[in-house]
Structure formats: C-alpha cells, structure tokens
Write an enzyme that holds these catalytic residues in place. Structure first.
Site, PDB file in Angstrom:
ATOM      1  N   ASP A 185       0.822  -1.216   0.000  1.00 43.39           N
ATOM      2  CA  ASP A 185       0.000   0.000   0.000  1.00 43.39           C
ATOM      3  C   ASP A 185       0.860   1.273   0.000  1.00 43.39           C
ATOM      4  O   ASP A 185       1.959   1.289   0.566  1.00 43.39           O
ATOM      5  CB  ASP A 185      -0.866  -0.048   1.272  1.00 43.39           C
ATOM      6  CG  ASP A 185      -2.105   0.795   1.169  1.00 43.39           C
ATOM      7  OD1 ASP A 185      -2.222   1.583   0.226  1.00 43.39           O
ATOM      8  OD2 ASP A 185      -2.972   0.654   2.058  1.00 43.39           O
ATOM      9  N   ARG A 225     -12.222   2.245   7.950  1.00 40.23           N
ATOM     10  CA  ARG A 225     -10.870   2.582   7.506  1.00 40.23           C
ATOM     11  C   ARG A 225     -10.930   3.722   6.466  1.00 40.23           C
ATOM     12  O   ARG A 225     -10.222   3.697   5.467  1.00 40.23           O
ATOM     13  CB  ARG A 225     -10.170   1.355   6.907  1.00 40.23           C
ATOM     14  CG  ARG A 225      -8.655   1.386   7.057  1.00 40.23           C
ATOM     15  CD  ARG A 225      -7.964   0.347   6.202  1.00 40.23           C
ATOM     16  NE  ARG A 225      -6.558   0.260   6.551  1.00 40.23           N
ATOM     17  CZ  ARG A 225      -5.610  -0.107   5.709  1.00 40.23           C
ATOM     18  NH1 ARG A 225      -5.881  -0.426   4.476  1.00 40.23           N
ATOM     19  NH2 ARG A 225      -4.366  -0.169   6.092  1.00 40.23           N
ATOM     20  N   TRP A 229      -4.273  -8.638  -4.065  1.00 43.00           N
ATOM     21  CA  TRP A 229      -5.598  -8.005  -4.198  1.00 43.00           C
ATOM     22  C   TRP A 229      -6.255  -7.957  -2.823  1.00 43.00           C
ATOM     23  O   TRP A 229      -6.736  -8.962  -2.316  1.00 43.00           O
ATOM     24  CB  TRP A 229      -6.443  -8.831  -5.168  1.00 43.00           C
ATOM     25  CG  TRP A 229      -7.766  -8.239  -5.532  1.00 43.00           C
ATOM     26  CD1 TRP A 229      -8.821  -8.008  -4.709  1.00 43.00           C
ATOM     27  CD2 TRP A 229      -8.190  -7.835  -6.835  1.00 43.00           C
ATOM     28  NE1 TRP A 229      -9.873  -7.489  -5.414  1.00 43.00           N
ATOM     29  CE2 TRP A 229      -9.516  -7.373  -6.723  1.00 43.00           C
ATOM     30  CE3 TRP A 229      -7.583  -7.817  -8.106  1.00 43.00           C
ATOM     31  CZ2 TRP A 229     -10.237  -6.905  -7.830  1.00 43.00           C
ATOM     32  CZ3 TRP A 229      -8.312  -7.355  -9.189  1.00 43.00           C
ATOM     33  CH2 TRP A 229      -9.617  -6.901  -9.045  1.00 43.00           C
ATOM     34  N   ASP A 230      -6.284  -6.757  -2.253  1.00 44.67           N
ATOM     35  CA  ASP A 230      -6.747  -6.600  -0.869  1.00 44.67           C
ATOM     36  C   ASP A 230      -8.218  -6.187  -0.825  1.00 44.67           C
ATOM     37  O   ASP A 230      -8.802  -5.780  -1.839  1.00 44.67           O
ATOM     38  CB  ASP A 230      -5.859  -5.543  -0.182  1.00 44.67           C
ATOM     39  CG  ASP A 230      -5.756  -5.721   1.316  1.00 44.67           C
ATOM     40  OD1 ASP A 230      -6.546  -6.488   1.897  1.00 44.67           O
ATOM     41  OD2 ASP A 230      -4.875  -5.074   1.923  1.00 44.67           O
ATOM     42  N   ASN A 231      -8.798  -6.252   0.344  1.00 48.57           N
ATOM     43  CA  ASN A 231     -10.193  -5.871   0.576  1.00 48.57           C
ATOM     44  C   ASN A 231     -10.305  -5.666   2.074  1.00 48.57           C
ATOM     45  O   ASN A 231     -10.147  -6.619   2.829  1.00 48.57           O
ATOM     46  CB  ASN A 231     -11.102  -7.020   0.094  1.00 48.57           C
ATOM     47  CG  ASN A 231     -12.532  -6.860   0.548  1.00 48.57           C
ATOM     48  OD1 ASN A 231     -12.814  -6.870   1.752  1.00 48.57           O
ATOM     49  ND2 ASN A 231     -13.445  -6.735  -0.378  1.00 48.57           N
ATOM     50  N   ASP A 260      -3.281 -11.079   9.019  1.00 51.03           N
ATOM     51  CA  ASP A 260      -2.409  -9.938   9.320  1.00 51.03           C
ATOM     52  C   ASP A 260      -1.612 -10.182  10.591  1.00 51.03           C
ATOM     53  O   ASP A 260      -0.735  -9.397  10.936  1.00 51.03           O
ATOM     54  CB  ASP A 260      -3.253  -8.662   9.483  1.00 51.03           C
ATOM     55  CG  ASP A 260      -3.467  -7.970   8.147  1.00 51.03           C
ATOM     56  OD1 ASP A 260      -2.814  -8.350   7.159  1.00 51.03           O
ATOM     57  OD2 ASP A 260      -4.308  -7.051   8.096  1.00 51.03           O
TER      58      ASP A 260
HETATM   59  C1  DGJ Z   1      -4.330  -5.202   4.923  1.00 48.62           C
HETATM   60  C2  DGJ Z   1      -3.434  -6.314   4.499  1.00 48.62           C
HETATM   61  O1  DGJ Z   1      -3.814  -7.508   5.102  1.00 48.62           O
HETATM   62  C3  DGJ Z   1      -1.997  -5.954   4.829  1.00 48.62           C
HETATM   63  O2  DGJ Z   1      -1.150  -7.011   4.531  1.00 48.62           O
HETATM   64  C4  DGJ Z   1      -1.627  -4.712   4.073  1.00 48.62           C
HETATM   65  O3  DGJ Z   1      -1.621  -4.987   2.703  1.00 48.62           O
HETATM   66  C5  DGJ Z   1      -2.594  -3.597   4.390  1.00 48.62           C
HETATM   67  N1  DGJ Z   1      -3.958  -3.993   4.226  1.00 48.62           N
HETATM   68  C6  DGJ Z   1      -2.319  -2.397   3.531  1.00 48.62           C
HETATM   69  O4  DGJ Z   1      -3.235  -1.402   3.711  1.00 48.62           O
END
Ligand code: DGJ
Length: 750
Positions: A388, A474, A508-510, A571
């Site tokens: 990010d 967020r 690819w995050d969410n 995380d």
């Molecule tokens: C949540 C992800 O799980 C993290 O590894 C990281 O990519 C953050 N978002 C970045 O905002």
C-alpha cells in the site's frame, strides 16, 4: 448425456413402491466404474471410498436421503417407516434430500420460494434425470472442474406442478477424491415473478447418530480457530452477514462422531465455493436426525426471478473420510489443488518474496522501495512486493484516508512513474542465483476513499441505501461491483497497471465489510460482478501470480481460490499465533494456498519476541513463503540467519505445495505442535516440530508419524534409518531448548 424420466423409471421398476429396497444395476457411466448408478427411482454416487444414495419416495415424489458415508455394495435395507402420531406427519420425520417449505417438514428448508401469489409453500417432485461424464461449468460462478476421467455428473430435475417452478440438483462425483459436489438451479417456468428467499447449495440429512460439528471462527488477526462442539437438539450454526466470507466464520463445516480424532473415525467435510455472505445451519430434529445446510445467507438473498429466469446456487463440496479429520482435510486439499485452483501456479513452486508492508508501511517512495528491493535480492528473495501507499495523484495515498480508487502512481513519490523503477528492480539478481528479482504490487480495487478523484466523479458508484449515511470503515467505502460500469472500471484500472510495466504479482486486498445495501440481493449481484472481474483479469494475465487478501484472511475461501492460487492467511504474523491460524485454515484449505511471512520482533500485532528460526519454520509451512520486514532494522544474528532460512524454505516448498499434510499434534492440545508433509509419491517427507514453552525437568514426548509405508525404510535426518512401522508406532523424540524452539527434519524413503 443419458436422460431418464419419472414415467420411464416407474415402468422400468415395475412400479415398485418401496424404492429404498431397489438395487439399481444400471450404470450410466463408461469412464469411471459405477461412479453414478441411477434409474429414476434410486440414485447412487460412488467414490473410491464413499457412497452417496437417495431415492424417490413413491407417494410424494420427494427425494429421500439414504446414505452418505463409506462405500456400499449390493442392496440396502429399507429404513423403518417412522411413527407419525401428534402434530408432526411423515414429512417431518424422514430424511429429505432437498427439503422445501410447507407440507409438514418443520425443520430448516433448503429452499424457500415466495410464489407469485405470495405463498411460501412449494412441492418440488422428481421429474427426470440425466447423467454425463465430466462436469459443466456453473454460469458466472467459481466451481470445481475436471475431465471425463475425473468426474461424472448427475442432474436430477424437480418440478412443482402448482407453481411451474423447476429445480435441478446437480451432483458431481470425483471418485478419486471421495468428493461429491452439489449446486442447485432454480428456474421460473411460470408467468409471474417469484422470489427465492432462501437456497442452500447442499442439504444433507443424516440418520440418528451423535455428531460434533467443527467450524472455523475468528476475527481480524485471529482467523480460522478450530471450534468443535456437540450438535444439540434444535438449530445451531454460523454465518457471515458481512457481504464477504469473512474472518468471523469460514464457509466450512465438518461433522464428526464424538469419538473421531485427527487420525481415526468418520469425518464429513463441507465447503462452500463462495465469497459472499453465507449461512450454515445444523439442525438435530426431535427424532435425532441431523440436517446440515450450507448456502446463501437468507438475510441477503431475496432474489427475484421473472418468467424464464434462473438462479444458480454456489457449489458446495462434501467429502467423506474414515481416516479422521486429517483424512478429510487431505482429500479436500487434493480436490482443491487439482480441481479448483485454475491458476497455472496452483502446484508450481512459489518465489520467496519480500513484502514492504510491515517494514515500511505507507512511508514509501522510489528510493526507499528500490533500497528495500536491493536488500531483498541480497538476501536471496526472488520477488519484491510494493504494498500500500504507491498511488493517488490529486489525493495521494500517504495514509489510509485518501487515494483508493485512483490507480495512478503518486507523482511526488514516483516522479517518473512505475516503469523505470520496475525495470531497475527486475534487473537485480537474487543472491546466489541467476534469477532476476520479480516485481509485485498491492491493489484494493473494490474500494474507494471519499478523498479521491473517483469518488468525486462517481459518488453513485458506492454501495449506499438512499438517504442513509454511508458508513466509512478505515475511511473507505465499497464500490458497487454489481454495476457493469464499476466492473469495467476495475478491469481497466488493473489491466492498465499490468500492461504498462513488468509486474508479475498482484496482491488483491479488501479491507472492510459491506454495510448499507439498497437491497438484499445486491450481495449476490456483487459476487457475480466480482467473479466476472476475477475471471477476466486472471484469463487476460495468466502469467501473473495473484494473491487474495482481505485484511489478512477475511476472504480465505474456495471462491477466491478458483482465481487466485494463494491468499494472505492473516495480518497476524506472530509465529505462535500463526501455528493455530495456519493449522486451522488447513482444515479446509491446502497449505499451497497460504501466504506466510517472517516478520520483525517484537511482533507488530502481539508484541511477542520469538527467535527468527522459529518464525521461519512456521512461515515455511505456507505455500507462499516470504519476509515482511526491513532487513536494515534486524539484529545481525537475525539477518545472518535469513539466507539459510530462505534456502531451507525453497527446499521444503515442493513438499508443502504438492504433498499431503498430516497434523500430528495440535497447538490447542499440546506444547509441541507438529506437522508432517509427505510427497505425493511417498518418497520424501519433512517434519516440523515446535516447542512453545521450555520443558523443565520433564521427559520430552515422542511424536508418532503418520502416512508412511510401514514396510519401507526411511532415513531420518540426524537420527538414523528406521522402518515406517517404527516411525508411526514408536515415533521420534526431540529435546529442544527454551521457549519457541523448533526443528525441521527431512525423511527419505530408501
Ligand atoms: C491489509 C493487508 O492484510 C496488509 O497485509 C496490508 O496490505 C494492508 N492492508 C495495507 O493497507
């Protein structure tokens, strides 16, 4: 395809009235032996070690369940007709294959239809069936796949004469995997609109037996904790209402007998191939029958079907094993590795990576990223991932309150754009190898910050309910991925990034759930849109290694795995926590699908300090091993250990990716969790053995191995050569020093 109808079946069976007594000799199947046996009165699906049977009840035309468990041969005994005194009639006392609403079944139905006139009664009777080799794809939905040798399909056509609603139950059996998958097609063949208010992909009705149920519960940074509880009389279950499969509960259920263990006893595993909200209900009836249902969350369905329209449910996998919970998991892993993950990387070795997130957070620019990439290469990593913080021009993403939606490089941080940086990074050589470093990037394309060009241009693209406030999590809102224009925007934005530079990995995050939706059915429409996006991008860029992520494991589900071969597991990078999370996740998902990294200490999530070797050993039990730290901030000893851990991880990786996993000892039960991976051909294995707390003045336990050939001899690194029988019946003993110590031991069959 071979077809058969109710009239023909009745004629063939001589209008027999007790269908459960019939042994059907008709085999519709040429590739697999007896995979499907069906004549329109009784139906059998056979795996190598499993049989699944049901029949048509002659008086009602309903389907009645007979058996789901170990293999059956020959005729089966008829079930005793239940007593029907009191309020509850026959429908409420028998095992139903596809229970609908009304007509006296007072348990949770698999389908509830609001008919055009407003009734919620339906009467779905057997009409005909067909059998085919192979398996058709599900329109717009992820699903298992296989060729004519791998899988056979039975489609049972049901019809409600009163409403002109048809339902097709689509069963496919993968004999080698002891897996039966089912989805349901509901078709409105009438003239008015109907609403599907609930629809379970799978409903199984088990006989009177005692069961425990196992699920995976959790939260952010605490995903996939195994929860085992007794199935009590009444309804119990779990669900996600978050719009996604979620950290809170996973779309996975196992039923086991109270005496079943990791390695012994019967275990049934059910896994829903879906990324949206879901519901799992387990109901033990007053008579002691246990019904389990997995499917859409009825709170988020209300799906309107106009005349001629169809709703297809997600697919649900069911696995049976007589080798305990471990056996069930291994069958599921094999099925998913071979028949779910479409990526060409499903079973190929994964590059060791370094991800910038925990090391640099949002503080990145072209020089800090290049420096970190150089350090990654020096340590021997093969892939560098910029997480990010790299995008946003007018609303730069320097923290989490701006920029999502604006997928252009931040001009202050990357004045020359990404291409020159990617070129420089990809010309670095990984230490001790001729491999060039690859470049990966982070995106979160389903989301938008109100501080973004995108939001100002398209405020109506976000999910919102009329005048109600748009709740931010967020600092971000969720795009309405049900809209074609939003899907096209995402496809173009991500394609643009990948077309313009040599980026070969995408994370690819969410990072939030869905709150205000204009209607309940938007949830599923969103999923159909998301799957279109995933399908388009992954087919357009098949050489990109895609990784799913949702604040860690918030979308660790089989729907995502169809498109992305790996998912960031959590995380929480604390190695002690990770043992539980990874072993929990492995109940349903293959280790090949798990991302796991070594991070710095004290750990950012728990504050715990654990030796780097232990952190490394835990991380290399995931198929995608990596580092998530800033090497410059490590102690000398830690830094010196990393190249050795990287080459060990590379040696272990093929066994983790393609081997069978045995959870020998569980973190919730023992101070010495242990896992064994055995190669598919049984020639090699690797044992991971951990000690959480120091063992003071007490004997060390022996760890018994599993899955070996008892006749064969195995050389065990550092120990000698022993027979499989000895290693499984006596085991090995390791004396480890101090808290958080671990060892990795290779075995080779002689
Ligand atoms: C949540 C992800 O799980 C993290 O590894 C990281 O990519 C953050 N978002 C970045 O905002």
């Amino acid at each position: 395809m071979v077809g058969f109808s109710r009239g023909a079946a009745a004629a063939a069976a001589g209008l027999l009235s007790i269908y459960s007594n019939i042994q059907v000799g008709m085999t519709q199947d040429s590739g697999n032996t007896n995979a499907i046996v069906a004549d329109g009165t009784a139906f059998t699906l056979n795996g190598d070690n499993v049989s699944y049977r049901f029949h048509v009840d002659n008086s009602t035309g309903d389907l009645r369940s007979d058996h789901f468990g170990g293999s059956l041969t020959g005729p089966i005994p008829a079930a005793a007709e239940p007593e029907t005194q009191g309020w509850v009639g026959l429908q409420g006392r028998v095992r139903r294959e596809f229970p609908d609403q009304g007509r006296g079944d007072f348990r949770v139905p698999a389908i509830r239809i609001r008919q055009t006139e407003g009734y919620t009664v339906s009467d779905l009777q057997y009409q005909s069936h067909s059998v085919m080799q192979g398996k058709p794809a599900l329109p717009g939905l992820p699903a298992t796949f296989g060729n004519e040798q791998d899988v056979s399909t039975l489609i049972v056509h049901l019809y409600d004469n009163y409403s002109a609603v048809a339902a097709d139950l689509m069963y496919s059996v993968f004999p080698k995997n002891d897996a039966i998958v089912r989805s349901v097609n509901v078709m409105n063949k009438g003239d008015g609109a109907i609403t599907i208010e609930s629809l379970a992909s799978l409903s199984v009705d088990m006989p009177y037996e005692d069961f425990d149920m196992i699920g995976l519960r959790g939260d952010w940074a605490r995903e996939a904790h195994r929860q085992r509880r007794k199935v009590e009389y009444g309804v119990q279950g779990f669900e996600s209402t978050t719009g996604y499969s979620s950290h809170l509960h996973n779309p996975f259920l196992s039923l086991v007998h109270p005496t079943t263990t990791e390695s012994q006893g019967e275990a049934w595993g059910f896994s829903l191939i879906y990324t949206g909200s879901f519901r799992v209900d387990v109901e033990k009836s007053s008579q002691g029958l246990t019904r389990a249902l997995l499917g859409f969350n009825p709170n988020q369905l209300s799906w309107k079907l106009g005349p001629g329209e169809t709703l297809t449910s997600p697919e649900c996998v069911s696995i049976y094993s007589k080798d305990g919970i471990g056996g069930m998991s291994r069958s599921m892993h094999r099925l998913y590795r071979n028949h779910l993950v479409k990526s060409k990387f499903a079973k190929s070795d994964r590059p060791v990576l370094l991800n910038s997130w925990e090391g640099l957070s949002f503080n990145i620019n072209q020089s800090s990223i290049y420096r970190l990439a150089q350090e990654s290469a020096d340590l021997g990593a093969k892939l560098f991932v910029m997480d990010d913080g790299w995008f946003g021009d007018k609303y730069p993403r320097v923290t989490d309150n701006a920029g999502l939606g604006d997928w252009v490089p931040n001009p202050d941080r990357f004045p020359n754009g990404l291409e020159p940086l990617v070129d420089k990074v990809t010309s670095l050589k990984a230490a001790n190898s001729s491999t060039n470093l690859r470049f990966g990037i982070w995106v979160e394309p389903e989301m938008v910050n109100p501080s973004s060009v995108l939001y100002h241009k398209h405020p109506d693209w976000v999910l919102h309910a009329g005048p109600y406030p748009r709740t931010e999590e967020r600092n971000q809102l969720v795009l309405n991925v049900a809209l074609t224009e939003v899907q096209d925007f995402i496809i173009d934005a991500v394609s643009n990034i990948l077309n313009n530079s040599d980026i070969t990995y995408v994370k690819w995050d969410n990072n939030r759930g869905i709150h205000e939706t204009p209607s309940p059915s938007i949830d599923h429409a969103y999923m159909l849109g998301l799957y279109r996006v995933f399908e388009t991008l992954t087919s357009r860029f098949p050489n990109v290694l895609w990784e799913g992520c949702a604040s860690g494991g918030g979308r660790f589900d089989p729907g995502v795995l169809q498109y992305f071969p790996q998912i960031w597991t959590s995380d929480d990078t604390d190695a002690v926590e990770r043992i539980s999370i990874q072993l929990g996740t492995s109940l349903a998902y293959p280790p090949s699908a798990m991302g796991a990294h070594i991070s710095a200490v004290p750990n950012q999530q728990t504050g715990r300090t654990v030796p780097v070797t232990f952190r490394g050993h835990v991380a290399m039990m995931g198929g995608s091993f990596g580092l998530e730290l800033h090497p410059a901030e490590l102690h000398e000893g830690e830094k010196a250990a990393l190249p050795g851990l990287i080459s060990l991880a590379e040696k272990v990786n093929p066994l983790v990716l393609r081997g069978d996993m045995y959870r020998l000892s569980l973190p919730e039960e023992s101070n010495w969790p242990a896992v064994l991976f055995i190669s598919e051909d049984g020639s090699n294995a690797v044992l991971f053995y951990f000690q959480i707390r120091a063992n003071i003045n007490h004997a060390a336990p022996w760890i018994k191995l599993q899955g070996l050939d008892k006749q064969a001899m195995y050389s065990v690194q550092g120990k000698g050569t022993f027979s499989g029988a000895t290693l499984m019946n006596m085991g090995l003993q390791f004396v480890l020093e101090g808290d958080y110590s671990s060892t990795v031991v290779f075995l080779e069959r002689q």
